[in-house]
Write a protein that holds these residues in place. Structure first.
Motif, PDB file in Angstrom:
ATOM      1  N   ASP A  26      31.291  46.742  47.865  1.00 50.27           N
ATOM      2  CA  ASP A  26      32.441  46.641  46.973  1.00 50.27           C
ATOM      3  C   ASP A  26      33.186  47.970  46.938  1.00 50.27           C
ATOM      4  O   ASP A  26      32.807  48.889  46.207  1.00 50.27           O
ATOM      5  CB  ASP A  26      31.965  46.250  45.563  1.00 50.27           C
ATOM      6  N   LYS A  47      38.038  52.049  44.382  1.00 50.14           N
ATOM      7  CA  LYS A  47      37.160  52.792  43.474  1.00 50.14           C
ATOM      8  C   LYS A  47      37.228  54.280  43.779  1.00 50.14           C
ATOM      9  O   LYS A  47      37.516  54.666  44.913  1.00 50.14           O
ATOM     10  CB  LYS A  47      35.705  52.323  43.665  1.00 50.14           C
ATOM     11  N   ASN A  51      34.223  43.388  49.828  1.00 53.74           N
ATOM     12  CA  ASN A  51      35.494  43.607  49.143  1.00 53.74           C
ATOM     13  C   ASN A  51      36.106  44.884  49.698  1.00 53.74           C
ATOM     14  O   ASN A  51      35.672  45.987  49.369  1.00 53.74           O
ATOM     15  CB  ASN A  51      35.253  43.734  47.632  1.00 53.74           C
ATOM     16  N   ASP A 106      39.408  44.893  42.031  1.00 51.50           N
ATOM     17  CA  ASP A 106      38.022  45.343  41.866  1.00 51.50           C
ATOM     18  C   ASP A 106      37.236  44.394  40.955  1.00 51.50           C
ATOM     19  O   ASP A 106      36.014  44.502  40.852  1.00 51.50           O
ATOM     20  CB  ASP A 106      38.015  46.771  41.304  1.00 51.50           C
ATOM     21  N   ALA A 107      37.911  43.472  40.299  1.00 49.36           N
ATOM     22  CA  ALA A 107      37.186  42.449  39.534  1.00 49.36           C
ATOM     23  C   ALA A 107      36.989  41.252  40.465  1.00 49.36           C
ATOM     24  O   ALA A 107      37.491  40.150  40.230  1.00 49.36           O
ATOM     25  CB  ALA A 107      37.954  42.059  38.273  1.00 49.36           C
ATOM     26  N   GLU A 108      36.265  41.504  41.583  1.00 51.97           N
ATOM     27  CA  GLU A 108      36.129  40.512  42.653  1.00 51.97           C
ATOM     28  C   GLU A 108      34.917  39.613  42.474  1.00 51.97           C
ATOM     29  O   GLU A 108      34.894  38.492  42.992  1.00 51.97           O
ATOM     30  CB  GLU A 108      36.050  41.222  44.010  1.00 51.97           C
TER      31      GLU A 108
HETATM   32 MN    MN Z   1      34.423  45.413  41.986  1.00 51.33          MN
END
Ligand code: MN
Ligand code: BES
Ligand code: ZN
Length: 503
Positions: free
Chosen positions: A277, A284, A327, A354-356
């Protein structure tokens, strides 16, 4: 290493090392007293010499003594007998294992069954000891060329059962502890493997391996095309930004079938399988980003639990679903503001790429409906906010069925793989409003773990559902960096509690 339970006579039992508890104020356990008598008070003299008084964390290895059938004695401090708790017991077992590694003992016998731990019975001690010994023998070597192979000193451990009447229970406890430990070690290994090796395809091939050795287990792997056909637009929107093809893994364990009139409804486990991720376009910060290889620990816990099932063969029906992809940021990746259509038909505004996790889980949860499950449990490293709220000790739990959550709470206590419930009140749902889609994929700064669960709840309305946020519990950071194998103990215990008892 072989682990066994046995009711031994310590006066005659031959072993390379007898592991004996000592309580505070130099009090020997019953097994210890029996040895002391045989050795004409030699153990008592060691205690009186002041080398060890029985405090928690102490240990002392004694060489061969006249009159004893065991080649060594390992004294283990357990503290005050009435204060002995779960943690103290576990630390003592781990310490014993560590000391034993440095001796020439090829086998050992643990006399820890008689130690009363809180309200637990002897079978608890056996379960914990077996699980811990399995965990202790795991070592990560896959991507290291230096030789760290364990010295393989211990070949055999006997867990003494103090009360003969407890033997049948102790055997079951050993079987569960052993299988749970093996399952956790598989989950740890998959978690620890780097993202360039542990890809969605790798997870799929590990799942296939599991089923190969088990008659009652089947695996099916869906590729991108098959997912497109099913309309998994939300999952696929995450996968698009990566060179690694996505996989949707379906495991099915059928230890029981029920009858034609009343078929058994399965328990469905859904594990988040993001093999790396990066955050995607909402990228990030680089500090500790390596730890996002652990973002498939939910998936790993599902595989680990199936590993335990393969070994235990309980009469129960379980389905495991693992949506898996990377991701990554890329020309084809999700962009903030994109609207995607999930398998349920609901549209989602991707305000933060990022809210995957929730984007892949929602399609897996919709897929789960087809099984008409008796319960569905998803396991996911879902939110950093959960680590802020609960730290590294408790898994966050939310859901729509109090009874299911109450059961998980209790099994968490009993196995030491604990969860803590957070509220899923209607009021929080408002944070997911979107001007351009049915639902937004983030709910603002407040209550991040809860709004993530709110998002999932929109896709579980037809099922009894619990969500486990393992962001804090799935791995250790810092010096001991590595996957923990949680919550395999909790999931395994829950499933076993639903098994039809063997006659
Ligand atoms: Mn994430
Ligand atoms: N995999 C992360 C959650 C995570 C972060 C687990 C750190 C453990 C440690 C998840 O995909 C994520 O990035 N969540 C976001 C959600 C936010 C964008 C609403 C988070 O927690 O920051
Ligand atoms: Zn993630």
């Amino acid at each position: 290493m072989e682990i066994k339970v046995k009711h031994t006579d310590i006066r005659q039992h031959r072993t390379d090392c007898a592991v004996i508890p000592v309580y505070e104020k130099r009090r020997l356990s019953a097994a210890g007293k029996a040895l002391d008598e045989l050795a004409n008070g030699a153990l008592g003299r060691v205690l009186r010499s002041g080398d060890l008084d029985g405090r928690r964390g102490q240990s002392r290895l004694l060489p061969a003594m006249e009159g004893l059938p065991c080649a060594r004695v390992l004294l283990l401090g357990l503290g005050r007998e009435k204060d002995l708790n779960e943690r103290g017991f576990r630390d003592a077992v781990t310490l014993a294992w560590r000391v034993l590694q440095d001796t020439g003992s090829r086998d050992a016998t643990f006399y820890l069954g008689e130690s009363k731990v809180g309200k637990q019975g002897e079978e608890w001690n056996i379960y914990q000891a077996a699980r811990l010994l399995r965990l202790a023998s795991y070592r990560y070597t896959a991507t290291r060329s230096d030789d760290r192979a364990p010295k393989a000193a211990l070949r055999r451990v006997v867990l003494d059962v103090a009360d003969k009447r407890h033997l049948p229970r102790a055997r079951r406890a050993l079987a569960e502890g052993d299988a749970t430990g093996e399952g956790m070690n598989l989950a740890r290994e998959l978690g620890n493997l780097p993202g360039n090796i542990c890809t969605p395809s790798h997870l799929a091939s590990e799942a296939r391996k599991l089923a190969k050795g088990c008659e009652s287990m089947r695996v099916q792997v869906l590729d991108q095309k098959a997912m497109e056909k099913l309309g998994m637009g939300s999952l696929l929107s995450v996968a698009k930004g990566s060179r690694q093809p996505p996989r949707f893994i379906i495991l099915e364990y059928r230890g029981a079938r029920g009858t034609k009139a009343k078929p058994l409804r399965p328990i469905v486990l859904v594990g988040k399988g993001i093999t790396f991720d990066s955050g995607g376009v909402s990228i990030k910060p680089s500090a500790a980003m390596d730890e996002m290889k652990f973002d498939m620990c939910g998936a790993a816990s599902v595989l680990g639990t199936f590993r335990a099932l393969a070994q235990l063969q309980p009469k129960v029906h379980v389905v495991g679903l693992v949506p898996s992809c990377e991701n990554m940021p890329d020309g084809a990746a999700n962009k903030p503001g994109d609207v995607v259509t999930s398998m349920s038909g609901k549209t989602i505004e991707v305000l933060n790429t990022d809210a995957e996790g929730r984007l892949i889980l929602c399609d897996a949860l919709t897929y789960a409906e087809k099984y008409q499950p008796r319960a569905v449990i998803d396991i996911a490293t879902l939110t950093g906010a959960c680590v802020v709220a609960l730290g590294k000790h408790a898994t966050g739990m939310l859901g729509n069925d109090e009874r299911l959550m109450h059961e998980l709470e209790r099994h968490g206590q009993d196995t030491g793989d604990r969860v803590w419930q957070l509220p899923l009140w209607e009021e929080y749902q408002d944070q997911l409003k979107s001007n351009f889609a049915d639902i937004a994929n983030i709910g603002g700064r407040d209550a991040g773990t809860i709004t993530a669960a709110c998002f999932l709840s929109r896709f579980t309305e037809k099922m009894k559902w619990a969500h486990l946020d393992i962001a804090g519990t799935a791995w250790h950071s810092g010096e001991k960096k590595g996957a923990t194998g949680r919550p395999v103990p909790l999931l395994t215990r829950y499933i076993l509690s639903k098994a039809v008892k063997k006659s």
